[in-house]
Structure formats: C-alpha cells, structure tokens
Write an enzyme that holds these catalytic residues in place. Structure first.
Site, PDB file in Angstrom:
ATOM      1  N   MET A 326      57.468 -30.787 -14.834  1.00 49.90           N
ATOM      2  CA  MET A 326      58.875 -30.392 -14.829  1.00 49.90           C
ATOM      3  C   MET A 326      59.222 -29.563 -16.058  1.00 49.90           C
ATOM      4  O   MET A 326      59.812 -28.492 -15.960  1.00 49.90           O
ATOM      5  CB  MET A 326      59.790 -31.619 -14.750  1.00 49.90           C
ATOM      6  N   ASP A 345      56.141 -31.238 -27.045  1.00 48.16           N
ATOM      7  CA  ASP A 345      55.532 -32.461 -26.520  1.00 48.16           C
ATOM      8  C   ASP A 345      55.060 -33.294 -27.710  1.00 48.16           C
ATOM      9  O   ASP A 345      55.307 -32.925 -28.857  1.00 48.16           O
ATOM     10  CB  ASP A 345      54.380 -32.125 -25.553  1.00 48.16           C
ATOM     11  N   VAL A 402      61.241 -35.821 -20.079  1.00 47.89           N
ATOM     12  CA  VAL A 402      60.193 -36.814 -20.332  1.00 47.89           C
ATOM     13  C   VAL A 402      60.187 -37.845 -19.202  1.00 47.89           C
ATOM     14  O   VAL A 402      61.002 -37.785 -18.280  1.00 47.89           O
ATOM     15  CB  VAL A 402      60.376 -37.490 -21.720  1.00 47.89           C
ATOM     16  N   SER A 431      66.085 -37.794 -12.766  1.00 44.17           N
ATOM     17  CA  SER A 431      66.376 -37.664 -11.330  1.00 44.17           C
ATOM     18  C   SER A 431      67.132 -38.886 -10.802  1.00 44.17           C
ATOM     19  O   SER A 431      67.627 -38.869  -9.681  1.00 44.17           O
ATOM     20  CB  SER A 431      65.080 -37.478 -10.541  1.00 44.17           C
ATOM     21  N   HIS A 452      69.514 -31.658 -13.338  1.00 49.26           N
ATOM     22  CA  HIS A 452      68.415 -32.155 -12.511  1.00 49.26           C
ATOM     23  C   HIS A 452      67.765 -30.990 -11.772  1.00 49.26           C
ATOM     24  O   HIS A 452      68.321 -30.446 -10.825  1.00 49.26           O
ATOM     25  CB  HIS A 452      68.956 -33.207 -11.526  1.00 49.26           C
TER      26      HIS A 452
END
Length: 716
Positions: A326, A345, A402, A431, A452
């Site tokens: 994502m 990250d 994340v 989500s 989203h």
C-alpha cells in the site's frame, strides 16, 4: 447566434464552425439539431456556388458527443419520437455526405461519440497532432451505442474486426494512433496548417463520394458472409457473453448493429443502428450507467462533498509511512503527479524495496513507449527512501500505511506528526479502525483524517476520505484537494468501524464463504459472483486479501467492540475461515494455498478438497442460481443502506461511486443504492425479507429501507 457559423469564402469553400452558445463544449442537443437542419437547407440552396465544405469547431474540443441529459430522459413512451429524431439528424449528416462536394473534418480538439461520428460522415479527416486530443466512441461505457452512424461507417472504413474495440470497448486513441488505425487521414501541426490541408484536399478532389456509396464497394477484411469473417463471427457472440456475463446489453447490440448493418446498404444499416440505439436508450442498464458514471461521477469530481469556503491547497511534499504494497503504491501515485515523496520504513533497505515497486511500474511504461527514460528518472528522484523520521521534516501531509494495529499506528503517528509543517495533515490509510480512535494518539486531532486507498493503488481510482469526530472542515477540504491532485476520485464518509467500503466488502466475501459453509458448491458460488456482475468471485477475492488478514481485522474489531461494552455477533463465515487457516493451513494466495490452488506454472483452480469438506451434494444440485446472485448483491446493498441510515455515508452519489470504484460492485447496476432504485424499493424490500427468512437475519431490511418501501420513494 446560430450554433453553426456559416462562412462561404471568395474561393467558394464553405467553412462551418460549430460553436454552441453558452456551452464550454459542443453537444448534439436540440439547438444543434435545429442549427444543422438550417445549415443543410442553406447548403442545398447554395450548392452550385460551393466548391467544398470544411467542418470545424470554435471550442477547445471539437465536439463532445450526444446530450446525455436529453438521452437520460427518454422513456419507452418516447421511443417512436426518439427514433424519428435520430433518423432526422442522421439524414442531415447524410445530405452533406452525399452532396457530391468534398466535405473535410478539421478536428482541432477531442472528438468523442457523436463528435467523431460527424467526422466519419466527412470524406477526409485532418486532426491536430496533439497527444492530449482523444478520438473515440465511448458510448458503450454508459450502456449505449454510437447512434450517429458510428456502427455503420467505422466498419466500412477500417473493417469489422478492427472497428470492434472502438465500438464494443469504447477504445479511445490519440491522433497518431488514429492515423495508424485509418480513422483519420492526416495530421496537422497548427490550426492554420489544418485548414490549409483541408483546402488543398478540396482543390484536389472537386467531386467526392464515400467508398460505400460507390458501386462494387467491399468492406475491408471481408463482409460478414466472407468465409474468414463468417468463421470469426460464429464465435463472437459466445466470446462477448464471456466478457459481459449477460449483464451488459450494449456490446451485444453493437455487435448486432454492425454485423447486420454490414449485410445491407448503408441507409438500411443506419436504420438498423437507430432501432438498437433506441432500445438501449430506453433500457434500465443505460439509465443506471449514465446516471452514475456521468451525472453522479461529475458531481463527485466537481467537489460536491468538499466543504465550501476553504481555499484550494496544492501539496508539495508528502510523507508515506510503511513501504509495503500500500505504502509503495501511494508513493508511486503521488510522485507520478509531480509531488516529492518521503517513503519511510523501519530501515532504508525496506524503504528502497518499496521504491523499487515504482521503478518496476515506470520501467513497464518506458518499455511500452508511454514514458522516456529521463521522465522515469525524474519521477524516481522525487521519492526519497529512508529509515529516518528526520527526513519527514517539512511535509505538508503524512500518510501512514503500516500494519492494521492500533498501537503501532499510535506510535508512528506521534513520531511523524512533529515533523509536519504547521497546520500539516496527518492521514491514516487504515481500512477498518475508526479514525476517531486513532486520532487519540494525535496532538492535533482536528488535523487528523482517514485516506483509505485501495489495492493496487496505481490501478484503483478511488480514495475514501474518512472524517473523525474532531476532524476540521479545513482538513477535509485540503485532503480532498490532495486526492484530486494525484488524479483519484474522492468520496467522503463519516467515521465508523470499517467505514463504508470495508464494511460492504466484508459482507460480500463473508456471504460467499457462508454459502460454502452451508454446503453449496464453490464453483456455483464463484460463478454466481461473476454472473451477478462482480469482477471476481468471493472465494477468489478472499484469497487475494488473505484469510489471516481477515482473521486479524475481525479479532481487532471484536476486541474493540467488546472493550466498548457491546456484544460481538459472529458471522457464519467465521467458522469456515478459522477452519481453513487453523486446520488446513490454507491462508490465501500469498501463502500459496487458500480456497484455490496456485500451481507455479499454470492457472489457479479451486482446491478439490473443498468438495469433500463442505459440499452437500443434494443442496448443491438443488441450489437456485438467482438466489445466489441475489444474496451477493442484496447483502451489499442492504449494508450500504445501513451506512446511509447511520450517517456514515453523506450522499447517494458517494454510495454509488464508492461501491463501484472501491469494491467493484456490479457496474451495470449503477451502484449499490441505484441497484435498489432500479429493482424498485418496495420489491427490493420484499425480496430482502424473503432472503432473511431463508438465509438469516443479516438480510432484514433496515428501517430506512422499510420507510422508503412504504411510500414507494426511491433513494435520491
């Protein structure tokens, strides 16, 4: 002022410039038809003094096509008058085409639908060489067919087989591709060059007749009765049915109009086309698709859900936390639109892996000639892969993508928020977890919002914007601007667990899995999904999502629901998921085994053991296909009504657009709420009660639906 300017020059060349008053684009409405009738009448009078005709436009685009407002209003009672009107319009175009004089289309901008059909009725087509210009017949995408001669002229120009992608898929091309395909004859470098080439053609061809009006004309590639073509056409309906699943009448009618029309002379072919056009125009599927994909989508894109009075914002630097599938997709979609991206990250190495996703997608574009190596480098240079939060300094917006874990999300929120510019926005790509709950970790909950995205981000057009209890209108308006800046479609919903799309998507997959638990054959379940118009079956999509993720989301939801003092109601699908993961170690596609088998070299297929584990042979044989299809669509529509009732959804437009673009709800229906409207609210409510009685309380009509059914009022 007339919609068509009539300018007969001293060189006897008549220039007809289409310029609809009070409109930004030319459309084929009543005013245009009246102007065309008047113009053609004048041409007939002046014919002896005319050497040739140039048709062009005064607008930025050449011509935008039919008047959809007018088409949308046509009913079965109007069918005869509608056919007469269409045939009358085509007769005027045909009068110019058969006047004996050369007619040239000087195409200065995009010509779509009826606009391209005007050009096809000319003897020569010259278009400006600008890649932004689009040429095509997109009517099929709204459930219609090209009714201005497109199904007759294009096959006669380039052949049936070559014409099919333009007619049946709505394929659009730029001028160079149109020249290569034989749709246009010349390219021009400027307006002057275009008009000069048009004049040159007229001077070189004082008399003109279309090839199909000449004796002995043969369709390129062969007529329908030609052995090679007849062989292809014999299987065309079956291949088409495989694509449409019987849900979309337009491609089937286009095939009929083109093939039947190619077996008679042009004028009779044109009448055949009108009959099919009228049938589609008055049909429900065209109403569903035009209403949603045109009127409602335009309303969404025009900012209907954006708070008024907030100045438009342009974002420059965006941080993305989490370089998984994502996060990498969000970084790519943002960088390709000219924004700088910091992809963070836990380590630079992990972040670089996420950046490599963009490299792979851009390399594909370069290999297909859609981008240069320099442009690819430019986009990649906009993405900074890092393991350090310090690099987020000065971001206007940070989006966390994340893992779906409230504590982890709280940690990264606090780490990154401090690096934002003053009044910067922090967004979560969750989500399912409520935004209000996540915003508790924020120092500025008024600047916290949900964005989203859907997977794969580079392909999925929708972004669901979720407003938390404390999210300000200013933050919502600016988040809306960001979504539009990266070329996505924004819908706005209020906060709740799973929001709108995840809630509805959950009902779709759970219903399919519950059917398996009841003993229904998995092939029947998957076919019912496809035949109802969903892009993929519920078991296949469960594998894509992964059953371990479904378990995790459910467990997090149950934990939060019980922590709030509420009772968790288990869905019948849960037992099947737990058994598949726990007992059989089949977690989904990523793990190499789920409801499907995934051979290394070969096509996936349903896991054969499902039959012995779950299928009740007697039930499988007696299952009614319509019941399965209805269960799949009804459960999603009912959940959508619940979202409206609870105030999660703010508008019907967002409900329809979100259901199609976010979760692939059957596009032929026009969306989850339009599905109810076109079914009839009262009839839908009765059918829902019937399904509830037979398959469970989850099908019970919500109070809002019963209220609408009582008065017979559609959702609007």
């Amino acid at each position: 002022m007339s919609a068509i300017q009539y300018d007969l020059g001293s060189d006897k060349i008549l220039t007809l410039t289409i310029d609809m008053p009070g409109q930004s684009a030319n459309t084929m409405n009543a005013e245009f038809r009246s102007a065309l009738t008047e113009t053609v009448s004048k041409v007939k009078t002046d014919l002896d003094g005319i050497a040739g005709i140039i048709i062009t436009s005064a607008k930025k685009t050449f011509f935008a096509g039919g008047d959809l407002k007018e088409l949308y209003r046509v009913t079965r009672d109007d069918a005869e008058a509608f056919e007469a009107m269409v045939n009358g319009l085509k007769a005027e175009m045909r009068a110019l085409e058969t006047s004996g004089k050369p007619v040239v289309a000087a195409i200065n901008g995009s010509a779509l639908g009826g606009g391209l059909e005007i050009c096809l009725a000319c003897h020569h087509r010259i278009v400006m060489d600008d890649d932004k210009i689009q040429l095509g017949l997109p009517e099929v995408t709204l459930g219609l067919l090209p009714g201005g001669g497109g199904t007759q002229r294009l096959p006669r120009m380039i052949g049936l087989e070559a014409a099919f992608p333009y007619l049946m898929e709505g394929k659009k091309v730029n001028p160079k591709a149109a020249l290569k395909a034989g749709i246009v004859d010349e390219l021009a470098s400027s307006r002057e060059d275009m008009l000069s080439k048009a004049r040159a053609f007229i001077e070189a061809n004082p008399k003109c007749q279309q090839p199909w009006d000449q004796k002995g004309f043969k369709i390129p590639g062969g007529a329908p009765h030609h052995p090679a073509m007849a062989q292809k056409l014999a299987i065309a309906p079956a291949m088409l049915k495989q694509k449409t699943r019987g849900c979309y009448p337009a491609p089937e009618r286009i095939l009929s109009a083109a093939v039947e029309g190619a077996q008679v002379d042009f004028d009779n072919g044109s009448l055949i086309e009108t009959r099919y056009f009228a049938e589609l125009a008055i049909g429900q599927v065209a109403k569903n698709m035009t209403g949603t994909f045109w009127f409602q989508l335009n309303a969404v894109n025009a900012g209907e859900s954006r708070p008024k009075g907030v100045e438009k914002e342009t974002f420059r630097k965006v941080g993305v936390l989490g370089a998984g599938m994502m996060g990498a997709g969000i970084a790519y979609s943002t960088a390709t639109r000219g924004l700088d991206v910091v992809l963070k990250d836990v380590s630079t190495e992990n972040a670089e892996k996420g950046k490599a996703y963009s490299e792979k997608l851009l390399a594909k574009k370069v290999s297909r000639g859609r981008m240069t190596e320099e442009q690819k480098t430019e986009v990649l240079n906009r993405i900074t892969a890092t393991g350090s939060a310090e690099d987020l300094e000065g971001c206007d917006l940070v989006i966390e993508a994340v893992f779906e874990d409230s504590e982890l999300k709280a940690k990264v929120t606090q780490e990154a928020e401090a690096k934002l510019v003053s009044n910067g926005i922090f967004a979560s790509n969750t989500s399912t977890i409520p935004i209000t709950q996540l915003a508790e970790a924020s120092a500025k909950p008024e600047n916290f919002i949900g964005l989203h995205f859907f997977s794969p981000v580079d392909k999925m057009q929708l972004v669901e914007i979720i407003v938390g209890e404390k999210t300000s209108d200013d933050t919502l308006a600016r988040a809306f601007d960001y979504v539009q800046q990266i070329g996505k479609i924004p819908i706005v919903v209020n906060d709740s667990r799973g929001f709108f799309t995840s809630r509805v998507f959950g009902t779709f997959v759970n219903e399919g899995i519950a059917m398996l638990g009841e003993g229904i054959h998995p092939s029947s379940i998957e076919n019912a999904g496809l035949l109802s118009g969903m892009p993929v079956g519920p078991l296949a999509i469960s594998d894509e999502v992964s059953m371990t993720l479904m378990q995790h989301i459910r467990d997090q939801s149950r934990k939060d629901t019980e922590a709030a003092g509420k009772t968790w109601n288990a869905h019948p699908a849960e037992a099947v998921i737990d058994q598949m993961v726990g007992t059989h170690n089949r977690k989904g596609k990523a793990a190499g085994a789920g409801f499907y088998e995934y051979p290394e070299n070969g096509k996936k297929y349903l896991w054969p053991e499902l039959t012995s584990l779950y299928v009740d042979q007697q039930k499988a044989r007696s299952t009614n296909l319509q019941d399965l299809k209805d269960r799949i669509l009804f459960i999603q529509a009912i959940e959508t009504v619940r979202c409206l009732e609870e105030g999660v959804l703010r508008t019907i437009e967002d409900a329809n657009i979100g259901s199609i673009f976010g979760i692939g709800f059957a596009p032929w229906t026009g969306g989850a709420i339009q599905f109810i409207n076109q079914y009839g609210v009262r009839a839908f409510s009765e059918r829902a009660k019937d399904l509830a009685q037979r398959f469970g309380d989850r099908f019970n009509p919500p109070a809002l639906l019963l209220e609408k059914a009582e008065t017979g009022t559609p959702f609007a």
